[in-house]
Design a protein around this motif. Structure first.
Motif, PDB file in Angstrom:
ATOM      1  N   LYS A  49     -50.170 -20.547  -7.290  1.00 18.56           N
ATOM      2  CA  LYS A  49     -51.030 -20.540  -8.693  1.00 18.56           C
ATOM      3  C   LYS A  49     -52.354 -20.896  -8.781  1.00 18.56           C
ATOM      4  CE  LYS A  49     -50.196 -25.443  -9.791  1.00 18.56           C
ATOM      5  NZ  LYS A  49     -49.629 -26.524 -10.801  1.00 18.56           N
ATOM      6  N   GLN A  50     -52.902 -21.947  -7.487  1.00 18.40           N
ATOM      7  CA  GLN A  50     -54.039 -22.003  -7.553  1.00 18.40           C
ATOM      8  C   GLN A  50     -54.717 -22.030  -6.204  1.00 18.40           C
ATOM      9  OE1 GLN A  50     -53.513 -25.935  -9.884  1.00 18.40           O
ATOM     10  NE2 GLN A  50     -55.614 -25.465 -10.839  1.00 18.40           N
ATOM     11  N   GLU A  53     -57.483 -24.203  -4.323  1.00 17.34           N
ATOM     12  CA  GLU A  53     -57.153 -25.716  -4.187  1.00 17.34           C
ATOM     13  C   GLU A  53     -56.833 -25.941  -2.743  1.00 17.34           C
ATOM     14  OE1 GLU A  53     -53.741 -28.196  -5.730  1.00 17.34           O
ATOM     15  OE2 GLU A  53     -55.267 -28.412  -7.588  1.00 17.34           O
ATOM     16  N   TRP A  55     -54.817 -28.031  -1.360  1.00 17.86           N
ATOM     17  CA  TRP A  55     -53.325 -28.251  -1.066  1.00 17.86           C
ATOM     18  C   TRP A  55     -52.635 -26.942  -0.763  1.00 17.86           C
ATOM     19  CZ3 TRP A  55     -49.601 -31.080  -0.059  1.00 17.86           C
ATOM     20  CH2 TRP A  55     -48.314 -30.720  -0.216  1.00 17.86           C
ATOM     21  N   PHE A  56     -53.153 -25.798  -1.595  1.00 14.54           N
ATOM     22  CA  PHE A  56     -52.360 -24.530  -1.642  1.00 14.54           C
ATOM     23  C   PHE A  56     -52.874 -24.007  -0.209  1.00 14.54           C
ATOM     24  CE2 PHE A  56     -51.838 -25.674  -6.077  1.00 14.54           C
ATOM     25  CZ  PHE A  56     -50.507 -25.403  -6.005  1.00 14.54           C
ATOM     26  N   CYS A 103     -45.024 -20.940  -5.916  1.00 14.12           N
ATOM     27  CA  CYS A 103     -45.669 -22.065  -7.154  1.00 14.12           C
ATOM     28  C   CYS A 103     -46.446 -21.233  -8.095  1.00 14.12           C
ATOM     29  CB  CYS A 103     -46.682 -23.251  -6.435  1.00 14.12           C
ATOM     30  SG  CYS A 103     -46.955 -24.422  -7.743  1.00 14.12           S
ATOM     31  N   ASP A 128     -43.224 -26.876  -5.236  1.00  7.59           N
ATOM     32  CA  ASP A 128     -44.059 -27.729  -6.209  1.00  7.59           C
ATOM     33  C   ASP A 128     -43.743 -28.070  -7.615  1.00  7.59           C
ATOM     34  OD1 ASP A 128     -45.285 -27.891  -3.684  1.00  7.59           O
ATOM     35  OD2 ASP A 128     -47.143 -26.695  -4.125  1.00  7.59           O
ATOM     36  N   ASP A 129     -43.641 -26.699  -8.335  1.00  7.62           N
ATOM     37  CA  ASP A 129     -43.763 -26.666  -9.701  1.00  7.62           C
ATOM     38  C   ASP A 129     -42.478 -26.037 -10.070  1.00  7.62           C
ATOM     39  OD1 ASP A 129     -46.153 -27.767  -9.546  1.00  7.62           O
ATOM     40  OD2 ASP A 129     -46.926 -25.890 -10.712  1.00  7.62           O
ATOM     41  N   LEU A 147     -41.819 -32.645  -4.991  1.00  5.73           N
ATOM     42  CA  LEU A 147     -42.369 -33.886  -4.908  1.00  5.73           C
ATOM     43  C   LEU A 147     -41.130 -34.840  -5.306  1.00  5.73           C
ATOM     44  CD1 LEU A 147     -46.009 -34.686  -5.206  1.00  5.73           C
ATOM     45  CD2 LEU A 147     -45.071 -34.646  -3.264  1.00  5.73           C
ATOM     46  N   ARG A 190     -45.273 -38.081 -12.319  1.00  8.57           N
ATOM     47  CA  ARG A 190     -46.048 -38.453 -11.636  1.00  8.57           C
ATOM     48  C   ARG A 190     -46.919 -39.834 -12.151  1.00  8.57           C
ATOM     49  NH1 ARG A 190     -48.837 -33.295  -8.390  1.00  8.57           N
ATOM     50  NH2 ARG A 190     -46.683 -32.414  -7.966  1.00  8.57           N
ATOM     51  N   MET A 243     -52.231 -36.420 -11.954  1.00  8.42           N
ATOM     52  CA  MET A 243     -51.263 -35.658 -11.324  1.00  8.42           C
ATOM     53  C   MET A 243     -51.535 -35.223  -9.721  1.00  8.42           C
ATOM     54  SD  MET A 243     -51.596 -31.720 -12.781  1.00  8.42           S
ATOM     55  CE  MET A 243     -50.429 -31.220 -11.592  1.00  8.42           C
ATOM     56  N   ASN A 244     -52.855 -35.473  -9.437  1.00  6.15           N
ATOM     57  CA  ASN A 244     -53.327 -34.824  -8.096  1.00  6.15           C
ATOM     58  C   ASN A 244     -54.656 -35.161  -7.925  1.00  6.15           C
ATOM     59  OD1 ASN A 244     -54.861 -33.067  -9.746  1.00  6.15           O
ATOM     60  ND2 ASN A 244     -53.477 -31.321  -8.926  1.00  6.15           N
ATOM     61  N   ASN A 271     -51.838 -35.746  -3.306  1.00  6.71           N
ATOM     62  CA  ASN A 271     -52.049 -34.506  -2.501  1.00  6.71           C
ATOM     63  C   ASN A 271     -52.602 -35.102  -1.138  1.00  6.71           C
ATOM     64  OD1 ASN A 271     -50.961 -32.689  -4.458  1.00  6.71           O
ATOM     65  ND2 ASN A 271     -52.782 -31.583  -4.649  1.00  6.71           N
ATOM     66  N   ASN A 293     -49.167 -35.885   0.437  1.00 12.83           N
ATOM     67  CA  ASN A 293     -48.046 -35.342   0.472  1.00 12.83           C
ATOM     68  C   ASN A 293     -47.547 -34.609   1.649  1.00 12.83           C
ATOM     69  OD1 ASN A 293     -48.201 -35.825  -2.321  1.00 12.83           O
ATOM     70  ND2 ASN A 293     -48.886 -33.793  -2.862  1.00 12.83           N
ATOM     71  N   HIS A 298     -43.777 -28.587   2.470  1.00  8.96           N
ATOM     72  CA  HIS A 298     -43.991 -27.717   1.277  1.00  8.96           C
ATOM     73  C   HIS A 298     -44.321 -26.237   1.924  1.00  8.96           C
ATOM     74  CE1 HIS A 298     -43.959 -30.818  -2.124  1.00  8.96           C
ATOM     75  NE2 HIS A 298     -43.697 -31.122  -0.998  1.00  8.96           N
TER      76      HIS A 298
HETATM   77  C1  FCA Z   1     -48.559 -29.225  -8.316  1.00  7.23           C
HETATM   78  C2  FCA Z   1     -50.033 -29.570  -8.300  1.00  7.23           C
HETATM   79  C3  FCA Z   1     -50.555 -29.315  -6.716  1.00  7.23           C
HETATM   80  C4  FCA Z   1     -49.761 -30.289  -5.850  1.00  7.23           C
HETATM   81  C5  FCA Z   1     -48.188 -29.740  -6.050  1.00  7.23           C
HETATM   82  C6  FCA Z   1     -47.494 -30.641  -5.134  1.00  7.23           C
HETATM   83  O1  FCA Z   1     -48.148 -27.785  -8.167  1.00  7.23           O
HETATM   84  O2  FCA Z   1     -50.785 -28.671  -9.272  1.00  7.23           O
HETATM   85  O3  FCA Z   1     -52.059 -30.134  -6.865  1.00  7.23           O
HETATM   86  O4  FCA Z   1     -49.933 -31.557  -6.192  1.00  7.23           O
HETATM   87  O5  FCA Z   1     -47.822 -29.903  -7.202  1.00  7.23           O
END
Ligand code: FCA
Length: 342
Positions: A49-50, A53, A55-56, A103, A128-129, A147, A190, A243-244, A271, A293, A298
Motif C-alpha cells: 500500500k505504501q 515506506e 518497511w515495505f 498489504c 500486515d493489514d 504483527l 498497537r 502505530m509505526n 517497524n 519487526n 513478513h
Molecule cells: C502496517 C503499517 C506498516 C507496518 C506493518 C507491519 O501495514 O502501515 O508501517 O507497521 O503494518
C-alpha cells in the motif's frame, strides 16, 4: 465494433499497464498465462500500500531473496488505492501469475480482493493489514501474517515506562501522546497495547492523550500532534507512541517545532526500519527507540509460504503472528546487521 475485434487492444493495454505499473518486472513478464503451465518459473505478485515506506521496501527485499533462493519470479507492485489494487490483480493474472501477497491500501477492500483472486484462480496471502469483511469483522478465511499487535504495543509501553523512570521524570509533569489510527485494527491494537502497558505500570489514565492521524504517514502524525500540544501546555515531558515509526517521527517533529528539547521527549516507534536515519543522527532526538519487526517473516516467509502453496499445494496456516524486539541508538547497528537488514 465486435467484441472479438476489440479484444486484442484490451489485452495489449492491460499488459502495457502491467509492465509500467510494476516496481520491477521479471524478464518474462509479458509471457502469457500458458508459460506457467509449460514448465517455466512460477510467477507471484507482492502488492504493497505504501511503496515509499522503508518497511515495505524491506518486505520486498526479503521477498526478492525468497524468489532468488527458491527460483520463482516476483512482481512487485505499489497500489495506493482500490482502483490500482484491483487493476494490479487483473494484470498479475494476465501476466501468468499464480498468486500474490498483499498489504492492501484499505482493509475494507478485502471482499473485493478475495473475489477477484478467486475469479482469476490466484492464491492469496494478506500481510500486515488484515482484511475486514462486509460485516465489519476480520476475514478469518483469508490467510494472514501480521504483527501480534497488542504484544508489540506492550513492548513499546514498557520501553517508554523504563526510560521515563531512568530519566526520573515526575509523573505530574509528564503526558502520553498516543498517535492513533483506529480505523485500522492492527494500528488500534498497537496503541491500545502501549496504553495498557503504561497504565498497568501505574501511569495515570487521565494523562494519556490521543492524537488521531488523518493519514498514516509523517505529515499526518505531525498535524495531529500539533493540535494536541497546543491543547496541553501543562505537559513538560512527553512519552510518545503510535502505530509505526512514521507516526512517532511525525510526533517528534511536532514537539521540536513547539520548542521541546530532545531530553524532554521519549518516542518509541514500531517497524524499526523507518527510523534508521533518525537513530543514526549525530545527536539524539526525541525518537528514542523502536520495536524492530521481523521484516524477514513478513517478506521472505509470506513469499515462501505462497510459493509452496502454489507449487506443492502446501496450504499455509490461516493466521500467523510475529513480534520483534526493541532497538535504540546503542544496539540498532548490530541488530540490523545480525538480521541482514544493514
Ligand atoms: C502496517 C503499517 C506498516 C507496518 C506493518 C507491519 O501495514 O502501515 O508501517 O507497521 O503494518
Amino acid at each position: 465494433m465486435k467484441p472479438s475485434l476489440f479484444r486484442p487492444f484490451v489485452i495489449a493495454a492491460t499488459l502495457g499497464v502491467f509492465l509500467t505499473g510494476c516496481a520491477k518486472s521479471s524478464p518474462d513478464a509479458a509471457a502469457p498465462a500458458a508459460a506457467a503451465a509449460s514448465g517455466t518459473k512460477i510467477k507471484l505478485g507482492f502488492i504493497v500500500k505504501q511503496p515509499e515506506e522503508p518497511w515495505f521496501q524491506l518486505e520486498w527485499k526479503f521477498a526478492d531473496q525468497a524468489a532468488a533462493d527458491l527460483g520463482f519470479d516476483l512482481v512487485k507492485i505499489g497500489a495506493t488505492d482500490g482502483e490500482k489494487t484491483l487493476s494490479a490483480i487483473n494484470n498479475l493474472a494476465a501476466g501468468g501469475a499464480q498468486g500474490f501477497v498483499i498489504c492492501t491500501p484499505d482493509v475494507k477492500l478485502g471482499p473485493a480482493i478475495a473475489k477477484s483472486a478467486a475469479e482469476h484462480n490466484l492464491k492469496l496471502i494478506a500481510v500486515d493489514d488484515r482484511f475486514v469483511g462486509s460485516d465489519g469483522q476480520p476475514m478469518a478465511n483469508v490467510h494472514y501474517l501480521g504483527l501480534s499487535a497488542r504484544k508489540v504495543g506492550a513492548n513499546v509501553g514498557n520501553a517508554l515506562n523504563a526510560e521515563m523512570k531512568a530519566r526520573n521524570w515526575p509523573v505530574a509533569e509528564t503526558g502520553v501522546c498516543a498517535v492513533t489510527f483506529e480505523e485500522l485494527d492492527t494500528a488500534k491494537e498497537r496503541t491500545e497495547g502501549a496504553i495498557e502497558a503504561l497504565t498497568t505500570a501505574g501511569f495515570p489514565a487521565d494523562k494519556i492523550f490521543k492524537a488521531p492521524q488523518k493519514t498514516s504517514d509523517i505529515p499526518g502524525a505531525r498535524d495531529a500532534v500539533n493540535i494536541l500540544l497546543v491543547q496541553h501546555p501543562e505537559v513538560k515531558h512527553w512519552l510518545i507512541c503510535g502505530m509505526n515509526d512514521s507516526a512517532v517521527l511525525g510526533a517528534v517533529r511536532s514537539t521540536e517545532g513547539r520548542g521541546f528539547a530532545a531530553t524532554d521527549v521519549i518516542g518509541v516507534g514500531i517497524n524499526g526500519t523507518d527510523c534508521i536515519d533518525e537513530l543514526s543522527k549525530s545527536s539524539p532526538t526525541g525518537f528514542f527507540a523502536s520495536n524492530l519487526n521481523s521484516a524477514k517473516d513478513h517478506g521472505y516467509n509470506t513469499a515462501k509460504m505462497l510459493f509452496e502453496w502454489v507449487k506443492d499445494n502446501k496450504e499455509p496456516p490461516l493466521d500467523t503472528r510475529t513480534t520483534g524486539m526493541i532497538i535504540n541508538r546503542s544496539n540498532f547497528m548490530q541488530v540490523l546487521k545480525d538480521q541482514g537488514i544493514r
